[in-house]
Design a protein around this motif. Sequence first.
Motif, PDB file in Angstrom:
ATOM      1  N   PHE A  46      34.368  32.424  91.161  1.00  0.00           N
ATOM      2  CA  PHE A  46      33.766  31.123  91.405  1.00  0.00           C
ATOM      3  C   PHE A  46      34.457  30.506  92.618  1.00  0.00           C
ATOM      4  O   PHE A  46      35.675  30.272  92.586  1.00  0.00           O
ATOM      5  N   VAL A  47      33.721  30.272  93.681  1.00  0.00           N
ATOM      6  CA  VAL A  47      34.300  29.706  94.892  1.00  0.00           C
ATOM      7  C   VAL A  47      33.465  28.515  95.348  1.00  0.00           C
ATOM      8  O   VAL A  47      32.381  28.250  94.827  1.00  0.00           O
ATOM      9  N   GLN A  48      33.998  27.816  96.331  1.00  0.00           N
ATOM     10  CA  GLN A  48      33.310  26.645  96.873  1.00  0.00           C
ATOM     11  C   GLN A  48      32.870  26.921  98.319  1.00  0.00           C
ATOM     12  O   GLN A  48      33.169  27.964  98.868  1.00  0.00           O
ATOM     13  N   GLY A  49      32.124  25.997  98.891  1.00  0.00           N
ATOM     14  CA  GLY A  49      31.668  26.168 100.258  1.00  0.00           C
ATOM     15  C   GLY A  49      30.252  26.680 100.369  1.00  0.00           C
ATOM     16  O   GLY A  49      29.742  26.869 101.474  1.00  0.00           O
ATOM     17  N   GLY A  50      29.606  26.932  99.238  1.00  0.00           N
ATOM     18  CA  GLY A  50      28.220  27.389  99.267  1.00  0.00           C
ATOM     19  C   GLY A  50      28.084  28.812  99.772  1.00  0.00           C
ATOM     20  O   GLY A  50      29.038  29.425 100.255  1.00  0.00           O
ATOM     21  N   GLY A  54      42.779  37.597  92.504  1.00  0.00           N
ATOM     22  CA  GLY A  54      44.117  37.696  91.931  1.00  0.00           C
ATOM     23  C   GLY A  54      44.540  36.487  91.131  1.00  0.00           C
ATOM     24  O   GLY A  54      45.500  36.556  90.353  1.00  0.00           O
ATOM     25  N   ASN A  55      43.809  35.382  91.313  1.00  0.00           N
ATOM     26  CA  ASN A  55      44.156  34.145  90.600  1.00  0.00           C
ATOM     27  C   ASN A  55      43.048  33.681  89.669  1.00  0.00           C
ATOM     28  O   ASN A  55      43.006  32.507  89.280  1.00  0.00           O
ATOM     29  N   ASN A  56      42.152  34.596  89.293  1.00  0.00           N
ATOM     30  CA  ASN A  56      41.065  34.281  88.363  1.00  0.00           C
ATOM     31  C   ASN A  56      40.266  33.068  88.823  1.00  0.00           C
ATOM     32  O   ASN A  56      39.847  32.229  88.018  1.00  0.00           O
ATOM     33  N   SER A  57      40.049  32.959  90.140  1.00  0.00           N
ATOM     34  CA  SER A  57      39.321  31.830  90.751  1.00  0.00           C
ATOM     35  C   SER A  57      39.975  30.492  90.440  1.00  0.00           C
ATOM     36  O   SER A  57      39.313  29.445  90.437  1.00  0.00           O
ATOM     37  N   LEU A  58      41.285  30.510  90.214  1.00  0.00           N
ATOM     38  CA  LEU A  58      42.022  29.286  89.895  1.00  0.00           C
ATOM     39  C   LEU A  58      43.188  29.076  90.867  1.00  0.00           C
ATOM     40  O   LEU A  58      44.157  28.400  90.535  1.00  0.00           O
ATOM     41  N   TYR A  59      43.092  29.658  92.069  1.00  0.00           N
ATOM     42  CA  TYR A  59      44.148  29.458  93.060  1.00  0.00           C
ATOM     43  C   TYR A  59      44.244  27.986  93.425  1.00  0.00           C
ATOM     44  O   TYR A  59      45.335  27.434  93.554  1.00  0.00           O
ATOM     45  N   ASN A  60      43.073  27.361  93.614  1.00  0.00           N
ATOM     46  CA  ASN A  60      43.027  25.911  93.812  1.00  0.00           C
ATOM     47  C   ASN A  60      42.133  25.320  92.731  1.00  0.00           C
ATOM     48  O   ASN A  60      41.587  26.041  91.901  1.00  0.00           O
ATOM     49  N   THR A  62      42.550  36.675  97.191  1.00  0.00           N
ATOM     50  CA  THR A  62      43.172  35.428  96.725  1.00  0.00           C
ATOM     51  C   THR A  62      42.473  34.930  95.474  1.00  0.00           C
ATOM     52  O   THR A  62      43.114  34.595  94.459  1.00  0.00           O
ATOM     53  N   HIS A  63      41.169  34.869  95.514  1.00  0.00           N
ATOM     54  CA  HIS A  63      40.401  34.341  94.386  1.00  0.00           C
ATOM     55  C   HIS A  63      40.415  35.314  93.208  1.00  0.00           C
ATOM     56  O   HIS A  63      40.535  34.897  92.047  1.00  0.00           O
TER      57      HIS A  63
END
Length: 362
Positions: A72-76, A232-238, A229-230
Amino acid sequence: MSKRAYNFNAGPAALPLEVLERAQAEFVDFRESGMSIMEMSHRSDIYESVHNEAQNRLLGLLGNPSGYKVLFVQGGASTQFAMIPMNFAQEGKQANYVKTGSWANKAIKEAKLLGQVHIAASTEQEQYMRVPELSELQLSEQPAYLHMTSNETIEGTQFKQFPDTGSVPLICDMSSDILSRPFDLNAFSMVYAGAQKNLGPSGVTVLLVREEIIESSPSHLPTMLRYDTHSGNNSLYNTPPSFGIYMINEVLKWIEEHGGLQGVEAMNRKKAALIYNAIDSSEGFYRGCVAAGSRSDMNVTFRLGSEELEKAFAKASEQEGFIGLKGHRSVGGMRASIYNAVPYESCKALVEFMHDFKAKNQ
């Protein structure tokens, strides 16, 4: 609520009423926590359980294929247009793209900023009113990947089949038709989609990525632009768009309750056939824009005899509670976006309005 609008918006788009009502009931106090899910930490056990549930539910709807991560990421999807070549367009190889319309063109534009691009097929000379046959695809000699747009929201075209690219990674933007029908995820190295058409509210982009290609993220890229990045952090890096992910989970439950992907596909085909039949049987009063074999089951585009008549149609439809029927400003005409959550009853009401408008304006 006494009456909901007939929502044919292209995105953000209709959400299932049942999902909205569930969210309404849980909005202030989620799982007896004394908080809304929008208020709680993304590190909390309650939120992480929803986060993981949404990932597992999505893979479950696709048959639980092995070797894939849900991100799950942001930015569309628009940010993905740049991230894909950043991560996967290796030096000495060409990023291959199928040029099918407005969204494919935006992806190509970003890729050209970052490396060599090869157009594997294009229907530009036909104003993108069809998608290429799979036999028309011609990959470059050293392809890094092949990128496709499964459904062009603006033009109203849709691929009905996908190619077997062998060892060449196949990447697909499914923003406007993901989970509208079954598909074999194993054929793809990556599928991505903005949530705001078939998955949930705007603000979340969902990625289904083969784990082996995530490992190739170049280390020189900025941290947030690397897929590892996403992953490795289960989409919880940020901080993730937590409410949007919660809503995706609820929409996925709704799909399960409606027969899974086979069930929603049957309903989507029924809705699309209803409107296309109204167009085709109108004796030329309405004219479908797209070649019959490339017609989208998600975005039905059509024209009337003149721009003046189209303006009158749009105005009259709005007065009757139909929202979002104007075509995109870049192409004009009319467009009915009939994503999963658009009820059959709304499509039936639209067809009745079309018959009535024709009778009054012939």
